[in-house]
Scaffold this motif. Structure first.
Motif, mmCIF file in Angstrom:
data_model
loop_
_atom_site.group_PDB
_atom_site.id
_atom_site.type_symbol
_atom_site.label_atom_id
_atom_site.label_comp_id
_atom_site.label_asym_id
_atom_site.label_seq_id
_atom_site.Cartn_x
_atom_site.Cartn_y
_atom_site.Cartn_z
ATOM 1 N N ALA A 7 -13.624 -6.315 -14.186
ATOM 2 C CA ALA A 7 -14.471 -5.607 -13.218
ATOM 3 C C ALA A 7 -14.930 -4.264 -13.743
ATOM 4 N N ILE A 8 -14.088 -3.626 -14.551
ATOM 5 C CA ILE A 8 -14.329 -2.257 -14.993
ATOM 6 C C ILE A 8 -13.880 -2.099 -16.443
ATOM 7 N N ALA A 9 -14.561 -1.214 -17.174
ATOM 8 C CA ALA A 9 -14.104 -0.873 -18.520
ATOM 9 C C ALA A 9 -14.466 0.576 -18.828
ATOM 10 N N VAL A 10 -13.656 1.189 -19.663
ATOM 11 C CA VAL A 10 -13.952 2.522 -20.199
ATOM 12 C C VAL A 10 -14.425 2.311 -21.628
ATOM 13 N N THR A 11 -15.673 2.711 -21.904
ATOM 14 C CA THR A 11 -16.228 2.475 -23.234
ATOM 15 C C THR A 11 -17.369 3.436 -23.508
ATOM 16 N N TYR A 12 -18.010 3.265 -24.646
ATOM 17 C CA TYR A 12 -19.086 4.145 -25.069
ATOM 18 C C TYR A 12 -20.435 3.677 -24.533
ATOM 19 N N SER A 13 -21.350 4.616 -24.423
ATOM 20 C CA SER A 13 -22.649 4.329 -23.813
ATOM 21 C C SER A 13 -23.413 3.208 -24.513
ATOM 22 N N GLY A 14 -23.393 3.192 -25.827
ATOM 23 C CA GLY A 14 -24.109 2.147 -26.549
ATOM 24 C C GLY A 14 -23.511 0.774 -26.350
ATOM 25 N N GLU A 15 -22.174 0.707 -26.322
ATOM 26 C CA GLU A 15 -21.504 -0.559 -26.052
ATOM 27 C C GLU A 15 -21.855 -1.051 -24.650
ATOM 28 N N ALA A 16 -21.903 -0.100 -23.700
ATOM 29 C CA ALA A 16 -22.275 -0.445 -22.333
ATOM 30 C C ALA A 16 -23.701 -0.986 -22.281
ATOM 31 N N ALA A 17 -24.600 -0.351 -23.022
ATOM 32 C CA ALA A 17 -26.004 -0.778 -23.028
ATOM 33 C C ALA A 17 -26.136 -2.216 -23.517
ATOM 34 N N GLU A 18 -25.384 -2.555 -24.565
ATOM 35 C CA GLU A 18 -25.443 -3.928 -25.095
ATOM 36 C C GLU A 18 -24.953 -4.940 -24.061
ATOM 37 N N ALA A 19 -23.864 -4.594 -23.379
ATOM 38 C CA ALA A 19 -23.334 -5.497 -22.357
ATOM 39 C C ALA A 19 -24.310 -5.641 -21.202
ATOM 40 N N MET A 20 -24.919 -4.543 -20.789
ATOM 41 C CA MET A 20 -25.857 -4.554 -19.668
ATOM 42 C C MET A 20 -27.100 -5.377 -19.959
ATOM 43 N N ASP A 21 -27.480 -5.445 -21.227
ATOM 44 C CA ASP A 21 -28.623 -6.278 -21.614
ATOM 45 C C ASP A 21 -28.364 -7.752 -21.342
ATOM 46 N N LYS A 22 -27.080 -8.123 -21.326
ATOM 47 C CA LYS A 22 -26.704 -9.528 -21.165
ATOM 48 C C LYS A 22 -26.252 -9.873 -19.749
ATOM 49 N N ASN A 23 -26.037 -8.847 -18.923
ATOM 50 C CA ASN A 23 -25.512 -9.091 -17.575
ATOM 51 C C ASN A 23 -26.096 -8.051 -16.617
ATOM 52 N N SER A 24 -26.953 -8.491 -15.718
ATOM 53 C CA SER A 24 -27.658 -7.575 -14.808
ATOM 54 C C SER A 24 -26.755 -6.965 -13.740
ATOM 55 N N HIS A 25 -25.525 -7.454 -13.638
ATOM 56 C CA HIS A 25 -24.593 -6.929 -12.637
ATOM 57 C C HIS A 25 -23.802 -5.718 -13.147
#
Length: 359
Positions: free
Chosen positions: A233-251
């Motif tokens: 449900a949640i993760a602590v990570t870096y902005s770029g890593e988050a951006a890559e994940a968000m590209d694959k999952n709109s939620h």
């Protein structure tokens, strides 16, 4: 005789294969290019658009030997040992400070740099490299929280302290980094991420231990994949890593807590044993060109420090406060200092003890 001839032929085939393999390796790494038209680049994995490397070679004639590392510390040790000569490397801010102190870097000749004017002044003249004597900006970003709106409401996860909520039991992934995880804990206690107090570090470690019931996993690069696949449900990570994940999952969504976080910089430096300085300056100038920097930012997903490149990116990217936070948020961000060996070990030991409590 036939058996002997067969053996001789076999040996010749093996020798031929070895020569062929050596020739191939040299062509790929540039080590066999006697013309000197080579650039030995040491960078993080998947941290540049491969198309740009081909474009650089086409425009300049320099072949790029590209080698990767997975941590600042691994990069530092390899350069310090001196067995391999790199023309350019991409350390983070605190490691640049350490490499300067250990005399591992060459000062840059600004008369040979054509693109410094393209960078946002906010990302130049930082405390870890005043006057950019040793480094040129590459990417910058933040440490934050990525969450999945299928499982978490936005209002419930806006601050670091929210991670400790009992409602998130066994739902959080943490980046496997002592500085980052202890840093956010120190922030929740009103302390600096560069704190050097035994009592404060012990207090942070104590609070961090109480987070463990909520921790599902402590991992590194896999966070983006797991978050994209709804594994947490949640993760602590870096902005770029988050951006890559968000590209694959709109939620998925990314938030930088307003009380503060880490502002990190990855800059390009020239190690002291660099052998192809002309190639190094050519690459620094190539990557400073707005079109190239914008292309790289779109490919990687991290924030570009190149102001002219930013203007070339889509409006939706330029105005996305998740990755280009406003001034108010930036003012509360902290960069990491080099803690020195003694305190680095203390942070690492505290984090290791925390990890050992994981069920």
């Amino acid at each position: 005789m036939k058996k002997l001839l067969s053996s001789v032929v076999g040996i010749l085939i093996v020798v031929a294969l070895l020569i062929s393999a050596q020739h191939y390796f040299s062509a790929q790494t540039g080590t066999g290019d006697k013309s000197g038209k080579v650039l030995n680049l040491y960078n993080w994995g998947d941290y540049i658009d491969p198309a740009l490397l081909k474009k650089f070679t086409k425009e300049t004639g320099y072949k790029v030997s590209y080698e990767t590392f997975d941590s600042n510390e691994a990069m530092y040790m390899k350069i310090k040992q001196g067995g391999t000569s790199y023309d350019l490397a991409v350390p983070s801010e605190y490691m640049i400070e350490k490499m300067k102190a250990d005399d591992l870097l060459l000062p840059l000749d600004h008369s040979k740099l054509t693109g410094l004017k393209n960078y946002d002044s906010r990302f130049l003249n930082q405390s870890f490299d005043r006057g950019n004597k040793y480094s040129v900006p590459y990417f910058w970003g933040t440490l934050g929280i990525i969450y999945n709106d299928k499982y978490v409401k936005a209002k419930d996860i806006q601050h670091w302290d929210d991670l400790w909520s009992s409602k998130f039991k066994n739902q959080i992934m943490l980046i496997d980094s002592a500085r980052d995880v202890l840093g956010i804990t120190l922030i929740t206690q009103g302390k600096s991420v560069n704190n050097k107090s035994v009592a404060d570090l012990a207090a942070a470690q104590g609070k961090l231990t109480t987070l463990m019931p909520n921790v599902k996993a402590i991992i590194a690069d896999e966070i983006k994949m797991y978050m994209a696949q709804d594994e947490a449900a949640i993760a602590v990570t870096y902005s770029g890593e988050a951006a890559e994940a968000m590209d694959k999952n709109s939620h998925l969504h990314y938030v930088v807590p307003s009380e503060g976080s880490n502002l990190w910089f990855d800059n390009i430096v020239m190690p002291k044993n660099a052998k192809h300085k002309a190639a190094a300056y050519a690459f620094l100038n190539f990557m400073s060109e707005p079109k190239n920097a914008a292309q790289n930012a779109e490919y990687i997903g991290y924030a570009t420090p190149n102001k002219k490149a930013l203007s070339l990116l889509p409006k939706s990217v330029r105005e996305d406060k998740q990755f280009y936070p406003d001034e108010k948020t930036v003012r509360n961000l902290q960069t990491y200092d080099d803690l020195g060996q003694k305190w680095t070990e203390k942070y690492n030991d505290a984090f290791l003890e925390f990890k050992m409590t994981q069920r």
